[in-house]
Design a protein around this motif. Structure first.
Motif, mmCIF file in Angstrom:
data_model
loop_
_atom_site.group_PDB
_atom_site.id
_atom_site.type_symbol
_atom_site.label_atom_id
_atom_site.label_comp_id
_atom_site.label_asym_id
_atom_site.label_seq_id
_atom_site.Cartn_x
_atom_site.Cartn_y
_atom_site.Cartn_z
ATOM 1 N N LEU A 464 0.863 -1.182 -0.028
ATOM 2 C CA LEU A 464 0.007 -0.059 -0.032
ATOM 3 C C LEU A 464 0.849 1.441 0.007
ATOM 4 C CD1 LEU A 464 -2.907 -0.729 2.579
ATOM 5 C CD2 LEU A 464 -3.189 -0.250 0.114
ATOM 6 N N ILE A 465 1.804 1.136 0.903
ATOM 7 C CA ILE A 465 2.739 2.460 0.994
ATOM 8 C C ILE A 465 3.352 2.513 -0.157
ATOM 9 C CG2 ILE A 465 4.635 3.396 2.213
ATOM 10 C CD1 ILE A 465 3.740 1.658 4.596
ATOM 11 N N ARG A 466 3.900 1.524 -0.914
ATOM 12 C CA ARG A 466 4.925 1.576 -1.989
ATOM 13 C C ARG A 466 3.963 2.195 -3.199
ATOM 14 N NH1 ARG A 466 9.485 -0.904 -3.891
ATOM 15 N NH2 ARG A 466 10.078 0.524 -6.016
ATOM 16 N N THR A 467 2.749 1.593 -3.275
ATOM 17 C CA THR A 467 1.815 2.061 -4.285
ATOM 18 C C THR A 467 1.614 3.546 -4.235
ATOM 19 O OG1 THR A 467 0.840 0.064 -4.863
ATOM 20 C CG2 THR A 467 -0.356 1.714 -5.399
ATOM 21 N N GLN A 468 1.555 4.125 -3.237
ATOM 22 C CA GLN A 468 1.166 5.567 -3.091
ATOM 23 C C GLN A 468 2.335 6.250 -3.373
ATOM 24 O OE1 GLN A 468 0.204 5.377 1.546
ATOM 25 N NE2 GLN A 468 -1.187 7.106 0.441
ATOM 26 N N ARG A 469 3.675 5.599 -3.379
ATOM 27 C CA ARG A 469 4.844 6.502 -3.811
ATOM 28 C C ARG A 469 4.966 6.484 -5.240
ATOM 29 N NH1 ARG A 469 9.311 4.533 -5.914
ATOM 30 N NH2 ARG A 469 11.075 5.962 -5.825
ATOM 31 N N GLU A 470 4.677 5.175 -5.798
ATOM 32 C CA GLU A 470 4.715 4.993 -7.428
ATOM 33 C C GLU A 470 3.660 5.994 -7.897
ATOM 34 O OE1 GLU A 470 7.170 3.453 -8.467
ATOM 35 O OE2 GLU A 470 7.747 2.065 -6.968
ATOM 36 N N LEU A 471 2.367 5.953 -7.487
ATOM 37 C CA LEU A 471 1.498 7.063 -8.001
ATOM 38 C C LEU A 471 1.900 8.454 -7.874
ATOM 39 C CD1 LEU A 471 -1.875 5.296 -7.062
ATOM 40 C CD2 LEU A 471 -0.875 5.180 -9.236
ATOM 41 N N SER A 472 2.462 8.632 -6.644
ATOM 42 C CA SER A 472 3.152 10.087 -6.720
ATOM 43 C C SER A 472 4.276 10.478 -7.414
ATOM 44 C CB SER A 472 3.540 10.200 -5.240
ATOM 45 O OG SER A 472 4.108 11.355 -4.708
ATOM 46 N N GLN A 473 4.985 9.439 -7.798
ATOM 47 C CA GLN A 473 6.244 9.864 -8.767
ATOM 48 C C GLN A 473 5.668 9.905 -10.191
ATOM 49 O OE1 GLN A 473 9.376 10.015 -8.308
ATOM 50 N NE2 GLN A 473 9.730 9.192 -6.149
ATOM 51 N N LEU A 474 4.442 9.557 -10.400
ATOM 52 C CA LEU A 474 3.915 9.926 -11.798
ATOM 53 C C LEU A 474 3.777 11.565 -12.007
ATOM 54 C CD1 LEU A 474 1.117 7.391 -12.215
ATOM 55 C CD2 LEU A 474 3.428 7.235 -13.482
ATOM 56 N N SER A 475 3.503 12.334 -11.062
ATOM 57 C CA SER A 475 3.458 13.679 -11.162
ATOM 58 C C SER A 475 2.087 14.085 -11.658
ATOM 59 C CB SER A 475 4.446 14.519 -11.686
ATOM 60 O OG SER A 475 5.713 14.226 -10.935
ATOM 61 N N TYR A 476 1.126 13.005 -12.063
ATOM 62 C CA TYR A 476 -0.073 13.207 -12.517
ATOM 63 C C TYR A 476 -1.412 13.608 -11.549
ATOM 64 C CZ TYR A 476 2.087 10.527 -16.088
ATOM 65 O OH TYR A 476 2.716 9.825 -17.137
ATOM 66 N N PHE A 477 -0.922 13.310 -10.178
ATOM 67 C CA PHE A 477 -1.940 13.418 -8.984
ATOM 68 C C PHE A 477 -1.537 14.260 -7.841
ATOM 69 C CE2 PHE A 477 -2.138 9.008 -11.023
ATOM 70 C CZ PHE A 477 -3.270 9.224 -11.701
ATOM 71 N N ASN A 478 -2.264 14.950 -7.191
ATOM 72 C CA ASN A 478 -2.005 15.563 -5.893
ATOM 73 C C ASN A 478 -1.350 14.505 -4.878
ATOM 74 O OD1 ASN A 478 -1.812 16.912 -3.555
ATOM 75 N ND2 ASN A 478 -3.814 17.747 -3.889
ATOM 76 N N PRO A 479 -0.172 14.407 -4.580
ATOM 77 C CA PRO A 479 0.382 13.405 -3.622
ATOM 78 C C PRO A 479 -0.359 13.554 -2.381
ATOM 79 C CG PRO A 479 2.027 15.221 -3.994
ATOM 80 C CD PRO A 479 0.739 15.373 -4.945
ATOM 81 N N GLU A 480 -0.809 14.647 -1.895
ATOM 82 C CA GLU A 480 -1.689 14.637 -0.577
ATOM 83 C C GLU A 480 -2.958 14.013 -0.572
ATOM 84 O OE1 GLU A 480 0.078 15.850 2.133
ATOM 85 O OE2 GLU A 480 1.634 15.863 0.734
ATOM 86 N N LYS A 481 -3.578 13.851 -1.959
ATOM 87 C CA LYS A 481 -4.852 13.279 -2.118
ATOM 88 C C LYS A 481 -5.083 11.873 -2.494
ATOM 89 C CE LYS A 481 -6.928 17.086 -0.978
ATOM 90 N NZ LYS A 481 -7.557 17.591 0.303
ATOM 91 N N ILE A 482 -3.744 11.121 -2.650
ATOM 92 C CA ILE A 482 -3.712 9.719 -3.048
ATOM 93 C C ILE A 482 -4.133 9.036 -1.648
ATOM 94 C CG2 ILE A 482 -2.353 7.793 -3.830
ATOM 95 C CD1 ILE A 482 -0.565 10.081 -5.367
ATOM 96 N N ASN A 483 -5.313 8.554 -1.699
ATOM 97 C CA ASN A 483 -5.880 7.743 -0.499
ATOM 98 C C ASN A 483 -6.130 6.272 -1.070
ATOM 99 O OD1 ASN A 483 -7.042 7.309 1.867
ATOM 100 N ND2 ASN A 483 -8.987 8.035 1.290
ATOM 101 N N PRO A 484 -5.665 5.267 -0.347
ATOM 102 C CA PRO A 484 -6.325 3.872 -0.635
ATOM 103 C C PRO A 484 -7.385 3.519 0.361
ATOM 104 C CG PRO A 484 -4.180 3.965 0.627
ATOM 105 C CD PRO A 484 -4.399 4.970 0.287
ATOM 106 N N ASN A 485 -8.522 3.663 -0.082
ATOM 107 C CA ASN A 485 -9.826 3.260 0.714
ATOM 108 C C ASN A 485 -9.943 1.775 0.941
ATOM 109 O OD1 ASN A 485 -12.226 3.388 2.424
ATOM 110 N ND2 ASN A 485 -13.425 3.967 0.504
ATOM 111 N N VAL A 486 -9.443 0.954 2.129
ATOM 112 C CA VAL A 486 -9.253 -0.140 2.095
ATOM 113 C C VAL A 486 -10.549 -0.805 3.105
ATOM 114 C CG1 VAL A 486 -7.849 -2.222 3.276
ATOM 115 C CG2 VAL A 486 -6.724 -0.241 2.174
#
Length: 912
Positions: A464-486
């Motif tokens: 979960l933590i690593r996926t948040q990092r990978e999505l943030s690295q894309l620079s397409y999304f607001n890193p503060e709003k990447i949220n995994p709703n588990v």
């Protein structure tokens, strides 16, 4: 409230209904001309009689709709009312008055026909707010309070409105330490607007109430240590006066507050930034010492938490008193009961089947005899925010989502506490439904290929933590709003997750233009599409706007400096070449021309002269990067080939000292391989992780293959060299996240960079190309077009001497280094992490230097600089930044700070 009753309602007054009713006939000037006898008699009758309301009319209303008021009143045409004795009219008055919009409400009976009556409701509206003012306070305070008072022009003025505004003003100043602030209200009728008032709030802040003393009693822990835990409750700064006696000696020092000292000296005001020049004064750092009740309560809780961390689990505050002294300052008395200091005893495990006790005890890291700290125990068990390296993480990374560990005290003897960790491992959970929401432009598959939460795979917190990092690295999304709703499903042992993202603009535009007299048009036009879709371009062209969503990158850049310089660049990157693995393919082409366009005969810059002396470079490169699985998947390896062709026309390149090497061609065919490990958590403002990059760039060894290569008139027809570089960067958070942004923290960046340019043949000079330019920020480096690496050194101009004793301001940059070292310490703090503008401030200490050969290389001979800077990342423009650096080794006798300092600017990218 005073009510006016006419004679027709005396019967209702006698019956105490509280009804104001009037029966009359009115002329246009409201003078009573006659009274209907029947209207009078209905209140004199002894037996109550039922009447039906025939009509209802509202008068006196200016802002409120008549039908709305009738609806609120509770009266309706056709209603039956009992007169005398009924309560319909009194309820009507209470309902309307309860709206707080009227000063008075009266009811008239205006007509009677048989058993039907006509009713008129007369209202007197409260005045409305036309303007409001705040007096006796600063402009900045007025701006702050305008949004806190809740006052809005045009609203009805009520007592509650005024009271709320006064309370907001008092609270504002109370939080700033002005506990005795008073507010008076002055009401002035506004003649320009009917039935309106302007309110003036006259503020008297009074004196700021500061904390004079914090007195602790009952403590064995050092008082100064305890007071440091009261982060937001500080006592006034103490100074110590050392007055000299007649004999010249020093008598007993007298500590007292800074304010007391200034008062004794006759000062009425003081400044936090100025020093009091007194030969007998020692002054500590100034603290505000203001009192805030809410923060004081929080500080008391932190004080108890600190005691608990020291093993005093029974510590408590027996009593605390806040009172004023004779000078109006506050004293705080805190009486403590520390209790016993405890230590951990035996820690046993129960319920664990996956891992043996020995492994769990080693990970827990708490031994018998360690000071008791329940917070540390819970953190090691993984309770609270995940930090890694805890018991919970060990289990959750292996699918045990439903794992639970509860520490239970089993024995307390003397000063020792035994614990049993009772564990429920539960079943291993697997991922089931993986959903994505919030992506408006980016296609699902672009996001899914970055996910590590795959259906059927075991649940893992690290994934979960690593996926948040990978999505943030894309620079397409607001890193503060990447949220995994588990969403766990305990019934079938599965887990659903919805990845919620918020798109942000990642495209960049670079645009500048100017006119330089004889130089002509200068400027830059660059555009970069960072989420491009080549497939959509082929299908739809630009009919639907710029084709986006496939995660590709396309960029173009055109730059011109009139007749002296022009450059064209284009590049394309496919991050998942082939579509199945993280193989990044990058292709770029470029063409530049730099000309000596200055004509010494005419003293002007001309096109004719530019065509007589110039350097033109044309080239292309292809690189392929592949993510590795070993040693871990933070590693990647990239390989590539690049070709550059240099054309020289009456153009000399230093330091080559070959006669005649000012016309002709030079070719640079090189191969590059790089190994990188990048674990930074996000690209714009990294707050954790590291980045290591080692690269080798080399050309074929032409001179070793062809022995006659050295004897050629131009041995640089094919350039040969081998170039080694290393970069290491670490990002260390120094404070915990606070505020709404979870990455808003103080971060330390530590960086080390090194480079070496070598040759194959000792009979040849080292290549004039691919050297290292050290100094400045590289924005004006014309030589970058022939392959010099720009090694920025803030606070210094470009320098070419390795001797740190040589002031670079007194030497010219006529050649560049073949070896360099650079070390950086940078303290960063984010001011905004908003995706529309990421801004952070920084302070730095930097050392660097360059050398020409191994014999003169001295890694300890470095030029030093310190300074501050700012960085702005704007979606449309990329990086904007500036630094103010002071070159500590630029000092010469008589030099001022201005002579040693230098501003450097960055645009679009940050130099090495």
């Amino acid at each position: 409230m005073q009510k006016v009753y006419k004679i027709l309602f005396l019967a209702l007054l006698i019956n105490l209904i509280g009804l104001t009713a009037f029966a009359q006939e009115k002329t246009s000037d409201t003078t009573i001309t006659s009274i209907d006898a029947d209207l009078v008699n209905i209140f004199n009758q002894k037996t109550p009689k039922k009447y039906k309301i025939a009509s209802i009319k509202v008068t006196g209303n200016r802002y409120f709709d008549e039908n709305l008021l009738i609806s609120i009143s509770g009266l309706s045409v056709g209603d039956d009312v009992m007169i005398p004795g009924g309560d319909n009219f009194s309820k009507c008055i209470h309902k309307l008055m309860g709206q707080n919009y009227f000063n008075d409400v009266k009811i008239y009976l205006t007509g009677l026909k048989a058993s039907k009556i006509d009713v008129e409701i007369e209202v007197t509206e409260r005045p409305r707010l036309s303007k409001f003012y705040l007096k006796n306070i600063r402009k900045g305070e007025i701006e702050d309070l305008n949004g806190k008072t809740g006052l809005i022009q045009g609203r009805v003025i009520t007592e509650n409105m005024k009271r709320s505004a006064v309370e907001a003003i008092k609270k504002y100043y109370f939080d700033k330490g002005f506990q005795n602030a008073t507010v008076a209200i002055e009401e002035i009728r506004d003649s320009s607007i009917s039935n309106s008032l302007s309110l003036t709030f006259i503020v008297d802040k009074g004196n700021k109430v500061r904390i004079n003393n914090i007195n602790l009693d009952g403590n064995t822990v050092d008082a100064s240590t305890l007071k440091r835990q009261l982060k937001n409750t500080k006592e006034q700064t103490r100074i110590t006066i050392y007055p000299a006696n007649d004999a010249g000696g020093i008598i007993t020092p007298k500590p007292y507050t800074f304010q007391d000292y200034l008062a004794d000296k006759g000062y009425l005001t003081y400044s936090k930034t100025k020093k009091v020049l007194d030969p007998y004064l020692r002054l500590k750092l100034f603290t505000s010492a203001k009192f805030n009740q809410k923060k004081y309560t929080e500080d008391k809780e932190k004080l108890m938490e600190f005691y608990n961390s020291l093993g005093y689990r029974d510590a408590l505050i027996k009593k605390d008193t806040v009172y004023k002294n004779s000078k109006g300052a506050l004293n705080i008395d805190i009486i403590l009961n520390e209790g016993h200091k405890y230590y951990f005893g035996n820690i046993s495990w129960r319920g664990n089947t996956k891992y043996p006790d020995s492994i769990l005890t080693a990970i827990l890291g708490i031994r018998k005899g360690d000071v008791y700290n329940l917070e540390s125990l819970n953190k090691k068990l993984g309770k609270g925010a995940p930090e890694g390296g805890d018991i919970s993480g060990l289990y959750m990374d292996d699918g045990y989502l439903f794992f639970r560990a509860d520490p239970v005290e089993t024995s307390v003897y003397n000063d020792t506490i035994d614990y049993e960790i009772r564990m429920i491992e539960g079943p291993q959970a697997t991922w089931k439904n993986i959903k994505i929401s919030g992506n408006e432009k980016t296609k699902d598959y672009v996001i899914r290929r970055e996910l590590r939460t795959l259906p059927g795979e075991k649940f893992s917190r690290t994934d979960l933590i690593r996926t948040q990092r990978e999505l943030s690295q894309l620079s397409y999304f607001n890193p503060e709003k990447i949220n995994p709703n588990v969403v766990p499903n305990p019934d079938d042992g599965t887990v659903d997750v919805t990845w919620q993202v918020e798109e942000k603009s990642s495209d960049q535009l670079e645009l500048s233009a100017g006119w330089g007299g004889t130089i002509g048009l200068t400027g830059t036009l660059g555009v970069s599409f960072n989420n491009f879709s080549l497939q959509n371009l082929m299908k739809h062209g630009f009919s639907n706007g710029i084709p986006m969503g496939d995660g590709q990158k396309l960029s173009f850049r055109v730059q011109s400096n009139g007749k002296a310089f022009r450059s064209y660049n284009a590049s394309f990157t496919e991050p998942w070449f082939g579509g199945k693995k993280r193989n990044s393919l990058s292709v770029s082409i470029y063409d530049t021309k730099y000309a000596n366009a200055y004509d010494p005969r005419t003293g002007t810059i001309s096109s004719a002269q530019a065509d007589k002396s110039y350097l033109k470079t044309t080239g292309a490169s292809v690189f392929l990067s592949h993510q590795l699985r070993w040693p871990d998947d933070y590693f990647s390896i990239s390989t590539g080939v690049s070709y550059t062709r240099y054309k020289l026309v009456n153009y000399y390149i230093s330091p080559v000292s070959l006669p005649g090497f000012n016309n002709g061609y030079s070719n640079n065919l090189n191969f590059r391989v790089a190994l990188q490990r990048n674990s930074v958590n996000q690209p714009l403002f990294p707050s954790s992780g590291s980045n290591f990059l080692a690269s080798l760039q080399l050309t074929p060894p032409y001179s070793l293959i062809d022995k006659s290569f050295v004897d050629k008139s131009n041995p640089y027809t094919w350039v040969e060299y081998h170039k080694w570089k290393f970069t290491g960067e670490w990002y260390v958070p120094l404070t915990k996240p606070h505020g709404e942004d979870r990455n808003k923290m103080l971060v330390l960046k530590v960086a080390a960079k090194m480079g070496f340019l070598g040759k194959y043949n000792s009979d040849l000079q080292i290549s004039p190309f691919e050297r290292f330019q050290v100094g400045d920020a590289g924005l004006s480096n014309q030589y970058a077009i022939i392959g010099f690496d720009i090694i920025a050194h803030r606070g210094y101009p470009v320098y070419t001497s390795s001797n740190v004793k040589v002031n670079p301001d007194q030497s010219s940059a006529n050649q560049f280094f073949t070896i360099f070292n650079k070390y950086t310490l940078e303290l960063r703090y984010p001011l905004s992490l908003n995706p529309s503008s990421t801004i952070y401030a920084l302070g730095f200490f930097e050392t660097a230097n360059g050398w020409y050969n191994i014999k003169t290389y001295n890694p300890f001979e470095l030029r030093r600089s310190v300074g501050v800077g700012m960085r702005f990342f704007l979606p449309m423009f990329g990086l904007l930044g500036f630094d103010y650096g002071i070159g500590l080794d630029r000092y010469t006798p008589g030099a001022s700070l201005k002579d040693m300092s230098r501003f450097t600017f960055m645009l679009g990218y940050e130099p090495e």
